[in-house]
Scaffold this motif. Sequence first.
Motif, PDB file in Angstrom:
ATOM      1  N   LYS A  43     -16.319 -37.846  -3.830  1.00 24.58           N
ATOM      2  CA  LYS A  43     -15.806 -38.885  -2.926  1.00 24.58           C
ATOM      3  C   LYS A  43     -15.593 -38.391  -1.496  1.00 24.58           C
ATOM      4  N   MET A  44     -16.352 -37.387  -1.091  1.00 23.14           N
ATOM      5  CA  MET A  44     -16.285 -36.885   0.289  1.00 23.14           C
ATOM      6  C   MET A  44     -17.702 -36.582   0.753  1.00 23.14           C
ATOM      7  N   SER A  46     -20.136 -34.143   1.904  1.00 21.28           N
ATOM      8  CA  SER A  46     -20.186 -32.679   1.844  1.00 21.28           C
ATOM      9  C   SER A  46     -21.601 -32.241   1.503  1.00 21.28           C
ATOM     10  N   ILE A  71      -9.103 -30.807  -4.033  1.00 23.63           N
ATOM     11  CA  ILE A  71     -10.335 -31.597  -4.117  1.00 23.63           C
ATOM     12  C   ILE A  71     -10.861 -31.563  -5.544  1.00 23.63           C
TER      13      ILE A  71
END
Length: 199
Positions: A43-44, A46, A71
């Motif tokens: 959900k980031m 990266s 995280i």
Amino acid sequence: MVFYFKARPEAGDYTIFMGLDKFENEELIKYGFPEDIWFHVDKMSSAHVYIRLHKGQTIDDISEGNKVNNIDVVYTPWSNLKKTASMDVGQVGFHNPKMVRTVRVEKRINEIVNRLNRTKVERKPDLKAEREAVNAAERAERKLQLRDKKRREEMERLEKERQSELRSYKGLMVSENMTSNKQIATTSKSLQELEEDFM
């Protein structure tokens, strides 16, 4: 550009790599190896990070490190990554969600991050050529194994035929191996000598 890092030998001596941006990520998705394990922060936005395992290893043979606190990192074998035409560049899905694992990383460990950064190497690999070379080597190995298997099977078949021939009676009643009474009578051996030869 692809960034390569080297894990320390006691951690498994793995090669760790990631693309510079979503376009390299796309290439890494396309030309991955079956031994690759894909990582991404859940959900980031990266990087896609990969670890290349050694032949015979599985996803259970690896441990995790991190750069950020609190995280979730998702990871799965490369073969479980799914790419469809409707997805954006660098975006992936999964064939089997049950094969996706998540690990919660509570605290960044700077020592690990710093050590990995010291091993960082930048290269512009031809990922397609690397994958094709591995495929060619695997095909050659399979071909060699198949040839060896066929050779072994042929040797076993010939040995079975030889053993069967030895156990059969068909070689006993061949005319060139027989002696007629007439031939025996022409020899100068006595009946007793002939019986001893027979025994």
